[in-house]
Design an enzyme around this catalytic site. Structure first.
Site, PDB file in Angstrom:
ATOM      1  N   HIS A  24     -54.345  -5.975   7.693  1.00  0.00           N
ATOM      2  CA  HIS A  24     -54.855  -6.137   6.329  1.00  0.00           C
ATOM      3  C   HIS A  24     -56.226  -6.821   6.274  1.00  0.00           C
ATOM      4  O   HIS A  24     -56.405  -7.887   5.688  1.00  0.00           O
ATOM      5  CB  HIS A  24     -53.843  -6.754   5.352  1.00  0.00           C
ATOM      6  N   HIS A  78     -39.028 -15.188   8.496  1.00  0.00           N
ATOM      7  CA  HIS A  78     -40.121 -14.840   7.576  1.00  0.00           C
ATOM      8  C   HIS A  78     -39.883 -13.434   7.035  1.00  0.00           C
ATOM      9  O   HIS A  78     -39.495 -12.533   7.785  1.00  0.00           O
ATOM     10  CB  HIS A  78     -41.433 -14.926   8.360  1.00  0.00           C
ATOM     11  N   GLU A  80     -42.141 -11.320   5.664  1.00  0.00           N
ATOM     12  CA  GLU A  80     -43.210 -10.318   5.751  1.00  0.00           C
ATOM     13  C   GLU A  80     -42.812  -9.196   6.713  1.00  0.00           C
ATOM     14  O   GLU A  80     -42.143  -9.415   7.723  1.00  0.00           O
ATOM     15  CB  GLU A  80     -44.532 -10.983   6.171  1.00  0.00           C
ATOM     16  N   ASP A  82     -43.971  -7.325   8.990  1.00  0.00           N
ATOM     17  CA  ASP A  82     -44.199  -7.212  10.443  1.00  0.00           C
ATOM     18  C   ASP A  82     -43.061  -7.877  11.216  1.00  0.00           C
ATOM     19  O   ASP A  82     -42.891  -7.628  12.412  1.00  0.00           O
ATOM     20  CB  ASP A  82     -45.561  -7.783  10.866  1.00  0.00           C
ATOM     21  N   HIS A 144     -47.249 -19.175   6.251  1.00  0.00           N
ATOM     22  CA  HIS A 144     -48.201 -19.022   5.184  1.00  0.00           C
ATOM     23  C   HIS A 144     -47.616 -18.313   3.941  1.00  0.00           C
ATOM     24  O   HIS A 144     -48.384 -17.920   3.054  1.00  0.00           O
ATOM     25  CB  HIS A 144     -49.400 -18.205   5.701  1.00  0.00           C
ATOM     26  N   ASP A 163     -45.025 -17.082  12.529  1.00  0.00           N
ATOM     27  CA  ASP A 163     -46.482 -16.878  12.518  1.00  0.00           C
ATOM     28  C   ASP A 163     -47.256 -18.075  13.082  1.00  0.00           C
ATOM     29  O   ASP A 163     -48.348 -17.895  13.639  1.00  0.00           O
ATOM     30  CB  ASP A 163     -46.964 -16.611  11.086  1.00  0.00           C
ATOM     31  N   TYR A 191     -56.659 -16.424  14.514  1.00  0.00           N
ATOM     32  CA  TYR A 191     -55.449 -16.265  13.695  1.00  0.00           C
ATOM     33  C   TYR A 191     -55.383 -17.369  12.634  1.00  0.00           C
ATOM     34  O   TYR A 191     -55.153 -17.111  11.453  1.00  0.00           O
ATOM     35  CB  TYR A 191     -54.215 -16.316  14.604  1.00  0.00           C
ATOM     36  N   HIS A 222     -46.196 -13.553  17.174  1.00  0.00           N
ATOM     37  CA  HIS A 222     -47.293 -12.671  17.600  1.00  0.00           C
ATOM     38  C   HIS A 222     -47.884 -13.215  18.897  1.00  0.00           C
ATOM     39  O   HIS A 222     -48.173 -14.420  18.988  1.00  0.00           O
ATOM     40  CB  HIS A 222     -48.429 -12.636  16.574  1.00  0.00           C
TER      41      HIS A 222
HETATM   42 FE1  FEO Z   1     -46.763 -13.480   7.851  1.00  0.00          FE
HETATM   43 FE2  FEO Z   1     -46.796 -12.077  11.021  1.00  0.00          FE
HETATM   44  O1  FEO Z   1     -46.436 -12.196   9.165  1.00  0.00           O
END
Ligand code: FEO
Length: 389
Positions: A24, A78, A80, A82, A144, A163, A191, A222
């Site tokens: 994004h 989380h 989100e 991903d 976040h 994250d 990041y 990640h």
């Molecule tokens: Fe906030 Fe890696 O997603």
């Protein structure tokens, strides 16, 4: 495709997104991974999942250890996508698995996937026994997203940090024992600068919650897992979260006929003379997410634009919108630009720097091709101001 053994009965079973170059709007030159972790105990537990299009890869890695249908517990640190994208497919395979998440996480997963899974909301202080091993949950709200939490495996001293402490790196190496630390740190910095920077107060709170815990590993969602350089990444976060800066300047500009660039180059000379480390970026040539990486520990932020149709150039407007969202604090700002007529850009840039509550240095706003002597008169004003700091 195999699982990677991290420790006795603990495996990485994530997926590698080799070709990801845009997260994004964040330029991910090195790709990324979505790290999921499998714990084999009396209760078979999976921590986080992967993006939906990489579900098969995750399932194949899990299958190299155990039948995914045997998973009893899924911890969703989380919401989100991903990290939650593979949940629908996985829960088709193990429909009786319980899904542990924060209260906001449960709400978010329900709203997003519209499924009535067997949710268990948890909060800071809650523990879960897997048999021999124990998970402690710690909420990290707004690091976040509102739902974020981390999971601490007590007996093995592993923090599954989601994250936090992550980096966008696609690699067949899993830990910092096997991957170059300079690249890992640089990507962790990028990041933080592009995902976490605006949440410094919340990071401080999260770091307080983690104080006192011992870590043999920090396993983010990640990139590379921290084993050997845990102290370094914790130390870096402790600087970034308080917006600690160095005597560094960045000059970010776009130019129409080279005149704004002429001012930018004079600013480079100016900072060099003041023994301030300086970097100059034409926004046309450097991606804004890379500029943010430089900005994270930079004190002086100079932004320049020519005026086009009574506005700053759209490239600079885009950068300012991006930077404003990430809300760096405690900086010194300077707006500059040349113009042929109109000349609104410099004031518009300065307004954004003021909104960010930067200390403002005198602007440089000059018509047509600026004479060096006019630039120098402006630089003298800036020097006088700096001398008074
Ligand atoms: Fe906030 Fe890696 O997603």
């Amino acid at each position: 495709m195999k699982a990677y053994k991290l420790s006795e009965n603990i495996y990485w079973v994530g997926a590698i997104d080799w070709n990801l170059r845009n997260f994004h709007g964040y330029l991910t030159q090195k790709g990324s991974t979505y790290n999921a972790y499998l714990i084999i105990d009396e209760k078979i537990t999976l921590i986080d999942t992967v993006k939906s299009y990489l579900t098969d890869e995750m399932l194949r890695r899990i299958s190299s250890i155990i039948d995914p249908a045997k998973i009893d517990i899924i911890i969703a640190n989380h919401v989100e996508m991903d990290h939650s994208g593979a949940l629908p497919a996985l829960l088709n395979i193990c429909p009786k698995a319980k899904v542990y998440s924060s209260i906001a996480g449960v709400q978010g997963l329900k709203e997003h996937y519209k499924k009535d899974w067997d949710f268990v909301p948890v909060k800071t202080g809650d523990s879960l026994s897997l048999g021999k091993k124990t998970i402690n949950f710690i909420e990290t709200k707004m690091v976040h997203w509102p739902d974020n939490m981390v999971s601490y495996l007590v007996e093995d001293q592993i923090l599954f940090s989601n994250d936090s402490f992550g980096q966008h790196i696609a690699s067949s190496e899993r830990t910092d024992e096997d991957y170059p630390i300079d690249i890992t740190m640089q990507e962790a910095k990028k990041y933080y600068a592009n995902i976490v920077l605006s949440f410094g107060a919340q990071v401080q709170k999260a770091m307080q919650s983690l104080a006192g815990l011992k870590f043999k590993m920090i396993a983010p969602s990640h990139g590379i897992i921290w084993k050997k350089h845990i102290k370094e990444i914790l130390k870096s976060y402790s600087k970034w979260m308080v917006n600690e800066t160095k005597e560094k300047a960045i000059i970010v500009y776009d130019t129409m006929w080279g005149s704004t660039e002429k001012i930018a180059k004079s600013l480079v000379d100016f900072f060099e003379k003041n023994n301030v480390s300086v970097k100059m970026f034409n926004i046309q040539e450097t991606h804004m997410s890379d500029i943010m990486t430089e900005l994270i520990d930079t004190k002086y932020i100079c932004i320049g634009s020519a005026t086009l149709n009574n506005n700053m150039l759209p490239t600079i407007a885009g950068f300012l919108t991006y930077m404003k969202g990430l809300a760096p604090k405690n900086r010194i700002g300077l707006a500059f630009g040349s113009f042929g007529w109109g000349g609104q850009s410099v004031g518009q840039i300065e307004n954004v720097l003021k909104e960010l509550e930067f200390t403002i240095l005198p602007q440089i706003r000059l018509k047509f091709i600026p004479d060096q002597k006019d630039i120098d008169i402006n630089l003298e004003k800036i020097q006088n101001e700096l001398n008074n700091f």
